[in-house]
Design an enzyme around this catalytic site. Structure first.
Site, PDB file in Angstrom:
ATOM      1  CE  LYS A 125      -4.193  -1.667   1.995  1.00 25.48           C
ATOM      2  NZ  LYS A 125      -4.942  -1.734   3.232  1.00 25.48           N
ATOM      3  CG  HIS A 128      -1.387   7.113   3.579  1.00 24.20           C
ATOM      4  ND1 HIS A 128      -2.028   7.820   4.559  1.00 24.20           N
ATOM      5  CD2 HIS A 128      -1.467   5.817   3.930  1.00 24.20           C
ATOM      6  CE1 HIS A 128      -2.467   6.977   5.464  1.00 24.20           C
ATOM      7  NE2 HIS A 128      -2.134   5.760   5.111  1.00 24.20           N
ATOM      8  CG  HIS A 131       1.867   5.037   7.054  1.00 24.11           C
ATOM      9  ND1 HIS A 131       1.260   4.587   5.922  1.00 24.11           N
ATOM     10  CD2 HIS A 131       1.450   4.224   8.053  1.00 24.11           C
ATOM     11  CE1 HIS A 131       0.517   3.538   6.208  1.00 24.11           C
ATOM     12  NE2 HIS A 131       0.612   3.297   7.498  1.00 24.11           N
TER      13      HIS A 131
HETATM   14  N1  ARG Z   1       0.593  -1.226  10.158  1.00 24.31           N
HETATM   15  C1  ARG Z   1      -0.303  -0.518  11.019  1.00 24.31           C
HETATM   16  C2  ARG Z   1      -1.075   0.539  10.236  1.00 24.31           C
HETATM   17  O1  ARG Z   1      -0.601   1.027   9.237  1.00 24.31           O
HETATM   18  C3  ARG Z   1       0.396   0.166  12.176  1.00 24.31           C
HETATM   19  C4  ARG Z   1       1.158  -0.734  13.101  1.00 24.31           C
HETATM   20  C5  ARG Z   1       1.446  -0.112  14.419  1.00 24.31           C
HETATM   21  N2  ARG Z   1       2.213  -0.941  15.296  1.00 24.31           N
HETATM   22  C6  ARG Z   1       1.764  -1.999  15.973  1.00 24.31           C
HETATM   23  N3  ARG Z   1       2.588  -2.691  16.710  1.00 24.31           N
HETATM   24  N4  ARG Z   1       0.507  -2.353  15.901  1.00 24.31           N
HETATM   25  O2  ARG Z   1      -2.153   0.888  10.632  1.00 24.31           O
END
Ligand code: ARG
Length: 564
Positions: A125, A128, A131
């Protein structure tokens, strides 16, 4: 002598509050007639059961005047302190000059590990602007902790595992091609992923097929894993370009897939401890008594979930790093997810569950509206940063067309502006992107602070080699110099406050305050054209300011060019 500490120590003896607490409570009154520092007594009213002005008077009786403090008075609920100005500026400036960019650092966190889980975009993905916040705030939180002596482990918990990759495999098989993915990269993966979504609305079998592929991935099926690894590599290549631009480096890229072979024993442990419950074929942890929906651990098709991996990762990190804090940076909408699985760790009997900290932040929007991946108006991080650089380039072309190394500086200033804008407000607030505001060299912006730093550098360059071995600090007792010194003296406290509140904006705002005070000082006081001894004392203010601005910006993840 550290004046603030001196005041805090006296107050601590008089009030029985810990020194650290008082350091955070001490204020610098906006109205100078109220003193150089002020201590509000409102908070004490509850424990002492007295009116705040009475408490202020009682405490004042126990304080003594000396080298540091020349006058103490009480106004309402405040105890106001007036310092001996010459002594004060001397103590601050000699300390900054001696310590250089290590000024403000401490050993508070020596021997303690902090894990910061940040950025963590999802593979296949686009990276964006949402992030961006996690990346930029997380990076600053890492650097703030490092400055305070903690051992920091910055982890990119990539979203690289889960049913969505089963969907992507199905999509690829139906509509993809090797060539298209190779040339189109994440954009192409995104395109076929959206096709899957639309098609699966009509044909639910596609979802079953996708879940099947994910289960294959979990079981180590070669075809499934080869495709997944390919999508992974393509994504990382694109993400790394953005990290490179932002100057962000991670200590570990242990994403969700890393925990694939580590979940089974954790699920076993949950079973043994009687925390798991079966519900409609799935395995859950019931959280009804905490007023939360159940935490899903195993789907009825055998698939594990986001929470299963987070629980496993937390156990792994505790074992590997023995952290005193494990900090997670995500948008506010994941509050429930974290609350749920933190509670699972608690039920497993691990008292360190209280060292797991979710640090949420608000959304990012353009002036024209919200940004999202699902709608068509995705703003890609890379495009946004390139636009910031281009806009900055235009400004430099206008203001300083003969600047050396223009391109590199446009990059440092443009990207710095984006980072600063993101870190300027309390993190829970939404961030609005307005090029005009964030690139304003006179506003409360990155370019403004960088410009102030460059101005200090240019004064020092003109001054040539100077020695600060013998400075008469009594020559800078004017208000503007005092203001700069007070803010410099506060920098170490601001770093600690930012760490304990997980709030880089405390540092960002302090950088603006220092810049404003310095520019007033510069405006009010001739430096290079003044008498030698006055000039030397003022140059000490310039060096100290330059040093703290540079270090503050570094901690925020922003470069400080010497010219712009
Ligand atoms: N990949 C997730 C997202 O983009 C965020 C992960 C955050 N870290 C975790 N340990 N859950 O929403």
């Amino acid at each position: 002598m550290d004046f603030k500490l001196e005041i805090a120590k006296q107050l601590s003896v008089a009030s029985e509050l810990p020194v650290e607490e008082i350091l955070f409570m001490l204020e610098v009154p906006a109205n100078k007639e109220m003193g150089d520092f002020a201590f509000p007594c409102f908070k004490l009213a509850k424990t002492l059961r007295k009116a705040p002005p009475m408490i202020a008077n009682d405490i004042k009786e126990k304080l003594v005047i000396g080298d540091a403090i020349r006058e103490i008075n009480v106004v309402g609920a405040y105890i106001n302190f007036f310092v001996n100005q010459g002594n004060f500026t001397e103590s601050v400036l000699t300390k900054v000059l001696a310590e250089g960019t290590a000024y403000g650092h401490s050993t508070l966190g020596a021997g303690k590990a902090v894990v910061v889980d940040y950025s963590s975009p999802n593979i296949a993905k686009p990276f964006h602007v949402g992030h961006l916040r996690s990346t930029v705030i997380g990076n600053a939180i890492c650097k703030i902790h490092q400055a305070l002596g903690y051992t920091v482990e910055g982890v990119n918990h990539l979203g690289d595992w889960g049913t969505q990759f089963g969907k992507l495999i199905v999509a690829y098989k139906l509509w993809g091609s090797k060539e298209a993915v190779e040339t189109g990269g994440i954009q192409e993966l995104m395109r076929i992923y959206v096709l899957f979504h639309d098609a699966a609305k009509e044909k639910d079998e596609l979802n079953d097929e996708a879940r099947g592929w994910f289960v294959k991935m979990q079981d180590g099926d070669e075809e499934a894993l080869t495709l997944w690894k390919w999508f992974y590599d393509i994504s990382i290549k694109e993400f790394d370009r953005v990290y490179e631009m932002l100057g962000v480096k991670f200590d570990a890229y242990t994403g969700e897939s890393f925990y694939n072979d580590k979940m089974a024993p954790v699920v076993e442990e949950l079973k043994e401890k009687n925390i798991l419950k079966e519900s409609e074929g799935a395995m859950i942890v019931d959280l009804e008594d905490k007023n939360m929906p159940p935490c899903l651990i195993i789907r009825k098709d055998g698939g594990t979930l986001y929470a299963t991996r987070d629980i496993t990762a937390a156990l792994y990190r505790k074992k590997t790093y023995d952290f005193v804090k494990c900090i997670y940076l995500t948008a506010l909408d994941q509050n429930l997810h974290f609350a749920q699985w933190f509670e699972v760790i608690n039920r497993m009997g691990y008292d360190w569950y209280k060292d797991l900290v979710h640090v949420p932040f608000g959304l990012v929007s353009l002036e024209s509206g919200k940004l999202s991946t699902r709608q068509g108006n995705v703003i890609l991080m890379e495009d946004l940063l390139n636009q910031a650089i281009a806009e900055t380039g235009k400004i430099i072309e206008e203001k300083n067309p003969n600047l050396e190394n223009k391109e590199e500086i446009a990059k440092q200033v443009g990207i710095g502006a984006v980072i600063f804008n993101d870190l300027y407000n309390g993190r829970i607030k939404d961030v609005v992107f307005s090029w005009e505001r964030m690139l304003n060299f006179d506003g409360e912006t990155g370019p403004y602070v960088q410009y102030t730093h460059a101005r200090a550098c240019s004064i020092l360059k003109k001054a040539g080699d100077v020695s600060f071995a013998d400075v008469d600090y009594s020559l800078i007792s004017d208000e503007a110099s005092m203001d700069v010194c007070k803010l410099l003296a506060d920098f170490p406290v601001k770093l600690e406050d930012a760490a304990r509140k997980y709030e880089p904006s405390i540092v960002t705002r302090h950088m603006v305050a220092i810049s404003q005070a310095f520019n007033k000082f510069y405006h009010d006081n001739p430096i290079l054209n003044s008498e030698d001894d006055v000039k030397l004392a003022r140059l000490a203010v310039v060096v100290a300011t330059k040093t703290v601005l540079k270090e503050g910006l570094r901690i925020l993840g922003i470069n400080a060019p010497e010219q712009m």
